[in-house]
Scaffold this active site. Structure first.
Site, short mmCIF file in Angstrom:
data_model
loop_
_atom_site.label_atom_id
_atom_site.label_comp_id
_atom_site.label_asym_id
_atom_site.label_seq_id
_atom_site.Cartn_x
_atom_site.Cartn_y
_atom_site.Cartn_z
N TYR A 163 0.79 -1.22 0.00
CA TYR A 163 0.00 0.00 0.00
C TYR A 163 0.83 1.28 0.00
O TYR A 163 0.28 2.37 0.13
CB TYR A 163 -0.97 0.00 1.19
CG TYR A 163 -2.10 -1.01 1.08
CD1 TYR A 163 -2.12 -1.98 0.09
CD2 TYR A 163 -3.16 -0.98 1.98
CE1 TYR A 163 -3.14 -2.90 0.00
CE2 TYR A 163 -4.19 -1.89 1.90
CZ TYR A 163 -4.18 -2.86 0.91
OH TYR A 163 -5.21 -3.78 0.84
N LYS A 174 3.29 -14.62 4.83
CA LYS A 174 3.41 -15.49 3.66
C LYS A 174 4.89 -15.66 3.33
O LYS A 174 5.32 -15.55 2.18
CB LYS A 174 2.63 -14.86 2.49
CG LYS A 174 2.39 -15.80 1.33
CD LYS A 174 1.34 -16.87 1.59
CE LYS A 174 1.20 -17.80 0.41
NZ LYS A 174 0.26 -18.91 0.67
N ASP A 213 -3.05 -17.61 4.55
CA ASP A 213 -4.26 -18.26 4.01
C ASP A 213 -4.84 -19.27 5.00
O ASP A 213 -6.05 -19.34 5.20
CB ASP A 213 -4.01 -18.88 2.62
CG ASP A 213 -2.63 -19.48 2.46
OD1 ASP A 213 -1.78 -19.26 3.33
OD2 ASP A 213 -2.40 -20.18 1.47
N ASP A 266 -5.60 -5.56 6.16
CA ASP A 266 -6.79 -4.95 5.56
C ASP A 266 -7.85 -6.02 5.32
O ASP A 266 -9.02 -5.87 5.68
CB ASP A 266 -6.38 -4.27 4.24
CG ASP A 266 -7.50 -3.46 3.62
OD1 ASP A 266 -8.49 -3.17 4.33
OD2 ASP A 266 -7.38 -3.10 2.44
#
Ligand code: NAI
Ligand code: MG
Length: 337
Positions: free
Chosen positions: A123, A175, A208, A232
């Protein structure tokens, strides 16, 4: 002396939920003065700028903002004012607690906090098109930036938050298995920081799998910390565990400034109808009161929300009731009195 705060009612349902929130803050005896300022599309229409200089100056004086939702045009148009404000005041920690308010939903007794890094990751907005073979938009590239500094301060914030609020466990969702450098750095840094908090249980999990576990068994989590985009996404997922964005507060915290905001958008579909649920902005105002040391006042408001909603005395439509914003507000004021 009362603390002055900058209030940006914002767009769409913003003015309606802000009016309700201020009325309840007054009824609860919050020791606050309000400096009302423009922002968003409302400001663009009235003073030709989505984030007017006067609003920025007010925030620079007060260092505390309470903000309703702002309409952000997607794609072209001005950049998100929310992002601008976070950058301007380096509000690096996005604090998103979720707590069951309306019983009988998908889950009972949810009580989780997500701490999202608010300034880095994808972002940062470093992106561009790559032209090829005469097509100026043949490809597009965004850059994910993770710094040791940013990862360290958000990890520390999460552990300090856990310590201060008597929380037992911190989970880092990442991740690092795929993004070995950016996510790997975040994981390494968090792992180091965790050593300074031996009394708090610590784990790291792949993002995930975390998303799935949050839905299957949210009770296994307590405080979660992650980089910007993951935060987010999962913070909205977590709001869904307690009935949606109408119930979830948010604080954006920096070293010397803080902004508290409704997490839902400007809800153009119901704007002006007088049926919006003010709970998100109101519970954000409670986080603000906690932040300002007016914890007792915040607790009284939270107790009033619980008693009014649990008794089914007044509920807005999104809570499965029929009350208007005004009726719901009146019931809360009554419960406080
Ligand atoms: P939204 O959150 O405004 O609305 C989604 C759905 O939830 C709508 O059906 C709406 O009626 C309902 N809803 C939202 N808040 C509610 C409340 N307090 N009480 C009852 N129902 C409520 O999301 P949407 O439609 O995607 O976005 C509208 C605009 O808001 C866009 O311009 C978007 O960019 C902006 N936005 C701003 C945010 C902010 O300022 N923090 C956050 C999210 C969106
Ligand atoms: Mg979001």
């Amino acid at each position: 002396m009362a603390q002055t705060i900058t209030v940006i009612p914002g767009d769409g349902i913003g003015p309606e939920v802000t009016e309700a929130t201020l009325e309840i803050l007054r009824a609860a005896g919050a020791d606050l003065e309000y400096d009302m300022q423009l922002g968003g599309v409302t400001a663009l229409e009235q003073v030709k700028h989505p984030l007017p200089q006067e609003t920025i100056e007010s925030a620079e004086r007060t260092r505390v903002l309470l903000k309703g939702p702002l309409t952000t045009p997607s794609g072209s148009g001005f950049r998100s004012i929310n992002v601008e404000l976070r950058k301007l005041f380096d509000l690096y920690a996005n604090v998103r607690p979720v707590r069951t308010i309306v019983p009988g939903g998908r889950y009972e007794d949810i009580d989780l906090v997500l701490i999202r890094e608010n300034t880095e990751g994808l972002y940062v907005g470093v992106e561009h098109y790559i032209g090829m073979h005469g097509d100026p938009k043949a490809a597009a590239e965004s850059v994910m930036i993770i710094t040791r500094f940013g990862a360290e301060r958000i990890s520390r914030y999460a552990f300090e938050y856990a310590r201060k609020h008597g929380r037992k466990k911190v989970t880092l969702a990442h991740k690092a298995n795929i993004l070995k450098y950016t996510q790997g750095l975040f994981l390494d840094v968090a792992h180091e920081v965790a050593k300074d908090y031996p009394e708090i249980e610590w784990e790291d999990r792949i993002i995930d799998a975390t998303a799935m576990q949050l839905v299957l068994d949210p009770y296994r989590f307590d405080v979660l910390v992650m980089e910007n985009m993951f935060g987010d996404i999962l913070s909205d997922l977590m709001a869904g565990l307690v009935g949606g964005l109408g119930f979830a507060p948010a604080g954006n915290i920096g070293e010397d400034a803080a902004m508290f905001e409704a997490v839902h958008g400007s809800a153009p579909d119901i704007a002006g109808k007088g049926i919006a649920n003010p709970t998100s902005l109101l519970t954000s105002a409670c986080l603000m009161l906690d932040h300002l040391g007016q914890v007792e006042c915040a607790t009284r408001i939270r107790d009033a929300i619980d008693s009014v909603v649990q008794a089914g005395e007044a509920r807005t439509i999104d809570m499965g009731g029929r009350s208007t914003t005004r009726e719901f507000t009146a019931a809360l004021v009554n419960a406080l009195g």
